[in-house]
Motif scaffolding. Structure first.
Motif, PDB file in Angstrom:
ATOM      1  N   LEU A  57       0.816  -1.264   0.605  1.00  0.00           N
ATOM      2  CA  LEU A  57       0.049   0.112  -0.042  1.00  0.00           C
ATOM      3  C   LEU A  57       0.995   1.072   0.058  1.00  0.00           C
ATOM      4  O   LEU A  57       1.942   1.482   0.835  1.00  0.00           O
ATOM      5  CB  LEU A  57      -1.257   0.346   0.977  1.00  0.00           C
ATOM      6  CG  LEU A  57      -2.211  -0.797   1.334  1.00  0.00           C
ATOM      7  CD1 LEU A  57      -2.710  -1.058   2.536  1.00  0.00           C
ATOM      8  CD2 LEU A  57      -2.736  -1.092  -0.066  1.00  0.00           C
ATOM      9  N   PRO A  58       0.692   2.043  -0.557  1.00  0.00           N
ATOM     10  CA  PRO A  58       1.626   3.961  -1.300  1.00  0.00           C
ATOM     11  C   PRO A  58       0.872   4.650  -0.064  1.00  0.00           C
ATOM     12  O   PRO A  58       0.256   4.228   0.497  1.00  0.00           O
ATOM     13  CB  PRO A  58       1.040   3.702  -2.690  1.00  0.00           C
ATOM     14  CG  PRO A  58      -1.086   3.541  -2.205  1.00  0.00           C
ATOM     15  CD  PRO A  58      -0.638   2.279  -2.309  1.00  0.00           C
ATOM     16  N   ASN A  65      -0.666  12.077  -5.167  1.00  0.00           N
ATOM     17  CA  ASN A  65      -0.217  11.147  -5.911  1.00  0.00           C
ATOM     18  C   ASN A  65       0.694  10.094  -5.490  1.00  0.00           C
ATOM     19  O   ASN A  65       1.339  10.256  -4.253  1.00  0.00           O
ATOM     20  CB  ASN A  65       0.748  11.821  -6.804  1.00  0.00           C
ATOM     21  CG  ASN A  65       0.613  12.972  -7.534  1.00  0.00           C
ATOM     22  OD1 ASN A  65      -0.416  13.035  -8.211  1.00  0.00           O
ATOM     23  ND2 ASN A  65       0.834  14.215  -7.587  1.00  0.00           N
ATOM     24  N   PRO A  66       0.323   8.718  -5.478  1.00  0.00           N
ATOM     25  CA  PRO A  66       1.049   7.805  -4.829  1.00  0.00           C
ATOM     26  C   PRO A  66       2.225   7.601  -4.650  1.00  0.00           C
ATOM     27  O   PRO A  66       2.815   7.844  -5.692  1.00  0.00           O
ATOM     28  CB  PRO A  66       0.260   6.106  -5.042  1.00  0.00           C
ATOM     29  CG  PRO A  66       0.000   7.250  -6.332  1.00  0.00           C
ATOM     30  CD  PRO A  66      -0.372   8.302  -6.802  1.00  0.00           C
ATOM     31  N   LEU A 100       7.099   6.046  -9.150  1.00  0.00           N
ATOM     32  CA  LEU A 100       6.764   5.006  -8.527  1.00  0.00           C
ATOM     33  C   LEU A 100       7.392   5.221  -7.405  1.00  0.00           C
ATOM     34  O   LEU A 100       6.887   5.094  -5.413  1.00  0.00           O
ATOM     35  CB  LEU A 100       5.877   3.931  -8.877  1.00  0.00           C
ATOM     36  CG  LEU A 100       4.642   3.507  -7.439  1.00  0.00           C
ATOM     37  CD1 LEU A 100       3.712   4.189  -6.953  1.00  0.00           C
ATOM     38  CD2 LEU A 100       4.172   2.183  -8.198  1.00  0.00           C
ATOM     39  N   LEU A 101       8.168   4.318  -7.340  1.00  0.00           N
ATOM     40  CA  LEU A 101       9.333   3.875  -6.438  1.00  0.00           C
ATOM     41  C   LEU A 101      10.368   4.736  -6.074  1.00  0.00           C
ATOM     42  O   LEU A 101      10.972   5.234  -7.585  1.00  0.00           O
ATOM     43  CB  LEU A 101      10.221   2.477  -7.239  1.00  0.00           C
ATOM     44  CG  LEU A 101       9.087   1.197  -6.849  1.00  0.00           C
ATOM     45  CD1 LEU A 101       9.793   0.647  -8.278  1.00  0.00           C
ATOM     46  CD2 LEU A 101       8.904   0.523  -5.679  1.00  0.00           C
ATOM     47  N   GLN A 102      10.531   5.317  -5.055  1.00  0.00           N
ATOM     48  CA  GLN A 102      11.188   6.181  -4.278  1.00  0.00           C
ATOM     49  C   GLN A 102      11.879   6.093  -3.455  1.00  0.00           C
ATOM     50  O   GLN A 102      11.694   5.174  -2.522  1.00  0.00           O
ATOM     51  CB  GLN A 102      10.344   7.809  -3.677  1.00  0.00           C
ATOM     52  CG  GLN A 102       9.658   7.715  -5.575  1.00  0.00           C
ATOM     53  CD  GLN A 102       8.566   9.165  -5.000  1.00  0.00           C
ATOM     54  OE1 GLN A 102       9.354  10.001  -3.747  1.00  0.00           O
ATOM     55  NE2 GLN A 102       7.551   9.795  -5.166  1.00  0.00           N
ATOM     56  N   ARG A 137      -1.691  -2.639   5.561  1.00  0.00           N
ATOM     57  CA  ARG A 137      -0.430  -1.971   6.636  1.00  0.00           C
ATOM     58  C   ARG A 137      -1.305  -3.148   7.898  1.00  0.00           C
ATOM     59  O   ARG A 137      -1.876  -1.806   7.541  1.00  0.00           O
ATOM     60  CB  ARG A 137       0.020  -0.959   6.184  1.00  0.00           C
ATOM     61  CG  ARG A 137       1.396  -1.345   5.238  1.00  0.00           C
ATOM     62  CD  ARG A 137       2.024  -0.254   4.270  1.00  0.00           C
ATOM     63  NE  ARG A 137       2.955   0.509   5.386  1.00  0.00           N
ATOM     64  CZ  ARG A 137       4.220   0.771   4.947  1.00  0.00           C
ATOM     65  NH1 ARG A 137       3.320   2.499   4.559  1.00  0.00           N
ATOM     66  NH2 ARG A 137       5.272   2.064   5.704  1.00  0.00           N
ATOM     67  N   THR A 138      -0.560  -2.685   9.046  1.00  0.00           N
ATOM     68  CA  THR A 138      -0.661  -3.210  10.451  1.00  0.00           C
ATOM     69  C   THR A 138      -0.040  -2.210  11.015  1.00  0.00           C
ATOM     70  O   THR A 138       1.590  -2.578  10.643  1.00  0.00           O
ATOM     71  CB  THR A 138      -0.752  -4.197  10.656  1.00  0.00           C
ATOM     72  OG1 THR A 138      -0.459  -5.023  10.920  1.00  0.00           O
ATOM     73  CG2 THR A 138      -2.059  -3.872  10.533  1.00  0.00           C
ATOM     74  N   THR A 139       0.699  -1.785  12.313  1.00  0.00           N
ATOM     75  CA  THR A 139       1.672  -1.512  13.028  1.00  0.00           C
ATOM     76  C   THR A 139       2.343  -3.184  13.302  1.00  0.00           C
ATOM     77  O   THR A 139       3.237  -2.764  13.283  1.00  0.00           O
ATOM     78  CB  THR A 139       0.819  -0.769  14.036  1.00  0.00           C
ATOM     79  OG1 THR A 139      -0.086  -1.611  15.009  1.00  0.00           O
ATOM     80  CG2 THR A 139       0.385   0.436  14.483  1.00  0.00           C
ATOM     81  N   SER A 140       1.925  -4.022  12.892  1.00  0.00           N
ATOM     82  CA  SER A 140       2.378  -5.099  13.625  1.00  0.00           C
ATOM     83  C   SER A 140       3.320  -5.213  12.522  1.00  0.00           C
ATOM     84  O   SER A 140       4.151  -6.602  12.288  1.00  0.00           O
ATOM     85  CB  SER A 140       1.449  -6.444  14.624  1.00  0.00           C
ATOM     86  OG  SER A 140       0.715  -6.828  13.563  1.00  0.00           O
TER      87      SER A 140
END
Length: 216
Positions: A57-58, A65-66, A100-102, A137-140
């Protein structure tokens, strides 16, 4: 259906050599790619993407912009150079030249964490590279992790670039292309054939990722 916890999908590229020798040979022409973990199907129907839009996930900038950031933890100049080239192949695959990829610079500094970590390390027997996607995505489980074999610095640079670009494809939501061949080239084959391996996404693969992230 609501997702109550993170789904772990491990996408593993397995090779025709074992890691029992100090310098594994890449003399064999075919390398198998397989998937383990969640048991979710890859490429349902004719889709190039993973089920349910599964991907890294971006984050979004002020204009909406993602972007997906990656952090190179390999500590190897050759690997770092190949990673940069693989990222460039992805970023130049869209007509707009959208980046997109940075790159990210550090882990655990002020601000958000990078989205993808790229590292070397021990992988399962005969595995060239693997990608673990935490979705959502989660904190864990906040990161996608790409791991390439500890022995990868000994590989030819074109093989290494193909493996890293392939794993980035998984991180960005692509499954395998079951009918890929030298007559139907793909960055995402189930078997990596040294006679016709790809180091950049095809037009269809680039468009599939673009549709997932809403870019041109």
């Amino acid at each position: 259906m609501r997702q109550k916890s993170a789904i772990f999908l491990t996408l593993i590229a397995t090779a025709g050599f074992t890691l029992s020798t100090p310098s594994p040979s890449l003399a064999q022409s075919n390398y198998n790619h397989s998937t383990v973990g969640s048991g979710l199907p890859i490429n349902p129907g004719n889709s190039l993407t993973l089920p349910g839009g599964m991907r890294t996930l971006p984050s979004f900038d002020g204009d909406g912009n993602p972007h997906v950031t990656y952090l190179d933890l390999t500590g190897d100049p050759q690997l770092s150079s190949v990673i940069q080239e693989a990222v460039k192949k992805w970023n130049t695959s869209w007509k707009s030249g959208y980046q997109l990829l940075q790159p990210d610079q550090e882990l655990g500094v002020a601000g958000e964490l990078p989205h993808i970590l790229i590292e070397t390390g021990w992988t399962e027997s005969k595995v060239l590279g693997e990608t673990r996607i935490c979705y959502p995505r989660t904190t864990s489980c906040p990161l996608t992790v790409i791991r390439v074999s500890l022995f990868s610095p000994s590989w030819p640079s074109t093989v290494l670039q193909s493996v890293i670009a392939h794993e980035l494809g998984h991180a960005l939501g692509l499954g395998h292309t079951p009918d890929a061949s030298c007559y139907r080239p793909s960055l995402m084959p189930e078997e990596l054939n040294l006679d016709c391996m790809q180091v950049a996404p095809t037009k269809d693969e680039a468009e599939a990722v673009a549709s997932l992230y809403g870019i041109d």
